[in-house]
Design a protein around this motif. Structure first.
Motif, PDB file in Angstrom:
ATOM      1  N   ALA A 120      -2.790  -4.016   6.832  1.00 54.10           N
ATOM      2  CA  ALA A 120      -3.615  -3.084   6.369  1.00 54.10           C
ATOM      3  C   ALA A 120      -5.169  -3.120   6.464  1.00 54.10           C
ATOM      4  O   ALA A 120      -5.851  -2.242   6.838  1.00 54.10           O
ATOM      5  CB  ALA A 120      -3.051  -2.608   5.026  1.00 54.10           C
ATOM      6  N   MET A 121      -5.655  -4.241   5.962  1.00 54.03           N
ATOM      7  CA  MET A 121      -7.153  -4.597   5.662  1.00 54.03           C
ATOM      8  C   MET A 121      -7.701  -4.700   7.037  1.00 54.03           C
ATOM      9  O   MET A 121      -8.791  -4.052   7.376  1.00 54.03           O
ATOM     10  CB  MET A 121      -7.397  -5.659   4.891  1.00 54.03           C
ATOM     11  CG  MET A 121      -7.134  -5.568   3.342  1.00 54.03           C
ATOM     12  SD  MET A 121      -7.603  -6.952   2.615  1.00 54.03           S
ATOM     13  CE  MET A 121      -5.834  -8.045   2.730  1.00 54.03           C
ATOM     14  N   LEU A 122      -6.763  -5.400   7.940  1.00 52.71           N
ATOM     15  CA  LEU A 122      -7.500  -5.428   9.441  1.00 52.71           C
ATOM     16  C   LEU A 122      -7.687  -4.138  10.044  1.00 52.71           C
ATOM     17  O   LEU A 122      -8.392  -3.959  10.802  1.00 52.71           O
ATOM     18  CB  LEU A 122      -6.292  -6.275  10.249  1.00 52.71           C
ATOM     19  CG  LEU A 122      -6.575  -6.742  11.587  1.00 52.71           C
ATOM     20  CD1 LEU A 122      -5.751  -8.129  11.884  1.00 52.71           C
ATOM     21  CD2 LEU A 122      -6.379  -5.621  12.623  1.00 52.71           C
ATOM     22  N   LEU A 123      -6.560  -3.049   9.775  1.00 49.95           N
ATOM     23  CA  LEU A 123      -6.470  -1.780  10.561  1.00 49.95           C
ATOM     24  C   LEU A 123      -7.549  -0.913   9.990  1.00 49.95           C
ATOM     25  O   LEU A 123      -8.256  -0.175  10.517  1.00 49.95           O
ATOM     26  CB  LEU A 123      -5.139  -1.273  10.262  1.00 49.95           C
ATOM     27  CG  LEU A 123      -4.039  -1.900  11.195  1.00 49.95           C
ATOM     28  CD1 LEU A 123      -2.752  -1.398  10.801  1.00 49.95           C
ATOM     29  CD2 LEU A 123      -4.260  -1.296  12.854  1.00 49.95           C
ATOM     30  N   ILE A 135      -0.719   5.532  11.318  1.00 54.87           N
ATOM     31  CA  ILE A 135      -0.352   4.145  11.404  1.00 54.87           C
ATOM     32  C   ILE A 135       0.503   4.076  10.127  1.00 54.87           C
ATOM     33  O   ILE A 135       0.207   4.135   9.131  1.00 54.87           O
ATOM     34  CB  ILE A 135      -1.405   3.198  11.181  1.00 54.87           C
ATOM     35  CG1 ILE A 135      -2.561   3.657  12.455  1.00 54.87           C
ATOM     36  CG2 ILE A 135      -0.975   1.904  11.516  1.00 54.87           C
ATOM     37  CD1 ILE A 135      -2.315   3.479  13.792  1.00 54.87           C
ATOM     38  N   GLU A 136       1.946   3.215  10.396  1.00 53.42           N
ATOM     39  CA  GLU A 136       2.614   3.225   9.546  1.00 53.42           C
ATOM     40  C   GLU A 136       3.150   1.730   9.267  1.00 53.42           C
ATOM     41  O   GLU A 136       3.533   1.200  10.231  1.00 53.42           O
ATOM     42  CB  GLU A 136       4.253   3.926   9.557  1.00 53.42           C
ATOM     43  CG  GLU A 136       5.043   4.011   8.380  1.00 53.42           C
ATOM     44  CD  GLU A 136       6.359   4.907   8.449  1.00 53.42           C
ATOM     45  OE1 GLU A 136       7.144   4.800   7.864  1.00 53.42           O
ATOM     46  OE2 GLU A 136       6.354   5.278   9.774  1.00 53.42           O
ATOM     47  N   ILE A 137       2.987   0.992   7.998  1.00 51.51           N
ATOM     48  CA  ILE A 137       3.281  -0.390   7.755  1.00 51.51           C
ATOM     49  C   ILE A 137       4.496  -0.299   6.854  1.00 51.51           C
ATOM     50  O   ILE A 137       4.209   0.109   5.785  1.00 51.51           O
ATOM     51  CB  ILE A 137       2.084  -1.246   7.326  1.00 51.51           C
ATOM     52  CG1 ILE A 137       0.834  -1.179   8.289  1.00 51.51           C
ATOM     53  CG2 ILE A 137       2.537  -2.427   7.154  1.00 51.51           C
ATOM     54  CD1 ILE A 137      -0.423  -1.595   7.772  1.00 51.51           C
ATOM     55  N   VAL A 138       5.727  -0.840   7.248  1.00 50.11           N
ATOM     56  CA  VAL A 138       6.775  -0.813   6.198  1.00 50.11           C
ATOM     57  C   VAL A 138       6.976  -2.447   6.276  1.00 50.11           C
ATOM     58  O   VAL A 138       7.369  -3.213   7.014  1.00 50.11           O
ATOM     59  CB  VAL A 138       8.090  -0.224   6.839  1.00 50.11           C
ATOM     60  CG1 VAL A 138       9.055  -0.408   6.227  1.00 50.11           C
ATOM     61  CG2 VAL A 138       7.612   1.151   7.235  1.00 50.11           C
ATOM     62  N   ILE A 182      -5.179  -5.298  -5.207  1.00 50.36           N
ATOM     63  CA  ILE A 182      -5.578  -4.729  -4.127  1.00 50.36           C
ATOM     64  C   ILE A 182      -5.936  -3.169  -4.053  1.00 50.36           C
ATOM     65  O   ILE A 182      -5.177  -2.530  -5.137  1.00 50.36           O
ATOM     66  CB  ILE A 182      -4.641  -4.743  -2.932  1.00 50.36           C
ATOM     67  CG1 ILE A 182      -5.155  -4.743  -1.495  1.00 50.36           C
ATOM     68  CG2 ILE A 182      -3.476  -4.006  -3.076  1.00 50.36           C
ATOM     69  CD1 ILE A 182      -4.725  -5.565  -0.452  1.00 50.36           C
ATOM     70  N   SER A 183      -6.895  -2.754  -3.737  1.00 46.97           N
ATOM     71  CA  SER A 183      -7.135  -1.205  -3.757  1.00 46.97           C
ATOM     72  C   SER A 183      -6.063  -0.107  -3.498  1.00 46.97           C
ATOM     73  O   SER A 183      -5.242  -0.453  -2.591  1.00 46.97           O
ATOM     74  CB  SER A 183      -8.254  -0.911  -2.967  1.00 46.97           C
ATOM     75  OG  SER A 183      -8.201  -0.723  -1.574  1.00 46.97           O
ATOM     76  N   GLN A 188      -1.750   2.277  -0.039  1.00 46.26           N
ATOM     77  CA  GLN A 188      -1.219   3.670   0.347  1.00 46.26           C
ATOM     78  C   GLN A 188      -1.102   3.304   2.061  1.00 46.26           C
ATOM     79  O   GLN A 188      -0.292   4.439   2.595  1.00 46.26           O
ATOM     80  CB  GLN A 188      -2.275   4.639   0.264  1.00 46.26           C
ATOM     81  CG  GLN A 188      -2.382   5.346  -1.145  1.00 46.26           C
ATOM     82  CD  GLN A 188      -3.360   6.200  -1.505  1.00 46.26           C
ATOM     83  OE1 GLN A 188      -4.369   6.523  -0.763  1.00 46.26           O
ATOM     84  NE2 GLN A 188      -3.111   6.961  -2.440  1.00 46.26           N
ATOM     85  N   MET A 189      -1.708   2.384   2.404  1.00 40.25           N
ATOM     86  CA  MET A 189      -1.410   2.257   4.073  1.00 40.25           C
ATOM     87  C   MET A 189      -0.090   1.445   4.097  1.00 40.25           C
ATOM     88  O   MET A 189       0.434   1.258   5.418  1.00 40.25           O
ATOM     89  CB  MET A 189      -2.622   1.524   4.420  1.00 40.25           C
ATOM     90  CG  MET A 189      -3.729   1.834   4.613  1.00 40.25           C
ATOM     91  SD  MET A 189      -5.163   0.810   5.116  1.00 40.25           S
ATOM     92  CE  MET A 189      -4.768   0.792   6.838  1.00 40.25           C
TER      93      MET A 189
END
Length: 282
Positions: A120-123, A135-138, A182-183, A188-189
């Motif tokens: 998520a931070m990279l994206l 973009i969905e991260i599961v 983490i923020s 939320q990502m």
């Protein structure tokens, strides 16, 4: 520990999680299950074993399984997979998914969420390129405790010092006492849910990229084959599978093949992943 108790616990863990325990790991079984026995007000492992044999208590079986699951993770673990993602995988996905502008990423056996949040931070750093994209991260894990930790996004000083660049810590985390959270933007990502890799994976849907690193090493070969072939059914022909540096598909399944010149990267054998022109030198 009695031999028959070790065999019973080992069989239980194999059935429920795929974890294979050999006799030389009896000490590990004892050290991790003693806290479970105490939690359930039992005198020791003999009573725990007898209770498992005579009373099929799902909550107890879950505690035993979670106690034996290895929850090892760190931010940007091993670094190379994230370099590959930024310089090779993401550019290719932006080319091939341009019409639908959607990418799904799965962090399997995500533990407390560091891998998913690293992505998520990279994206977020690449937000200019992915503006307007979905973009969905599961993240999934067999441990309910780890899933709740991942959702909270709260880490110890030791955990944020392992692999997390100081600029990322300052940028994306807020200190609260001796912990770091983490923020909300990063939280939320990514979404997290409890899931066993031995279960039917179809309900999770299709994924363009699957991170399943340092998981197969705990399985025997038939279980490795089952898990890899289940994952293959959840991927498009040009998807990408990440395995750990010590893991391979050779001799296990013919559903995947290695991406040329990229250690740890695999793609479905029926299709193929071609690097974008700008990234082929990586």
């Amino acid at each position: 520990m009695r031999v028959e108790d070790f065999d019973m616990f080992a069989t239980l863990l194999k059935q429920r999680s795929g974890l294979v325990l050999t006799k030389d790991k009896a000490y590990l079984l004892e050290s991790r299950l003693m806290p479970v026995a105490r939690k359930w007000n039992m005198k020791g492992l003999d009573e725990l074993a007898n209770t498992v044999r005579t009373r099929k208590d799902e909550a107890l079986l879950r505690d035993i399984t979670e106690a034996m699951t290895t929850n090892e993770s760190s931010f940007y673990r091993d670094s190379k997979p994230f370099d590959q993602f930024r310089q090779l995988v993401l550019p290719r996905l932006l080319e091939t998914r341009a019409s639908k502008r959607s990418i799904r990423i799965w962090s399997a056996a995500c533990s407390s969420g560091q891998e998913a949040y690293s992505l998520a931070m990279l994206l977020l750093d690449e937000q200019a390129k992915i503006a307007g994209w979905r973009i969905e991260i599961v993240g999934t894990d067999i441990s309910a405790e780890m899933v709740e930790r991942a959702k909270a996004g709260v880490y110890t000083q030791f955990e944020v010092q392992r692999g997390l660049p100081i600029q990322m810590l300052v940028k994306h985390f807020k200190q609260n006492g001796d912990k770091w959270q983490i923020s909300q933007q990063i939280r939320q990502m990514a979404s997290f849910r409890e899931w066993n890799l031995l279960q039917d994976l179809s309900a999770l849907g299709q994924f363009d990229v699957v991170f399943c690193r340092n998981v197969l090493i705990y399985f025997d070969q038939p279980t490795k084959t089952k898990v890899l072939e289940s994952i293959a059914r959840q991927m498009p022909p040009d998807g990408i599978l990440y395995l750990g540096g010590a893991e391979t598909v050779l001799g296990i399944t013919d559903r995947f093949k290695a991406v040329d010149g990229q250690r740890g990267l695999y793609t479905p054998a029926a299709g193929g992943f071609a690097a974008p022109a700008a990234a082929r030198a990586f």
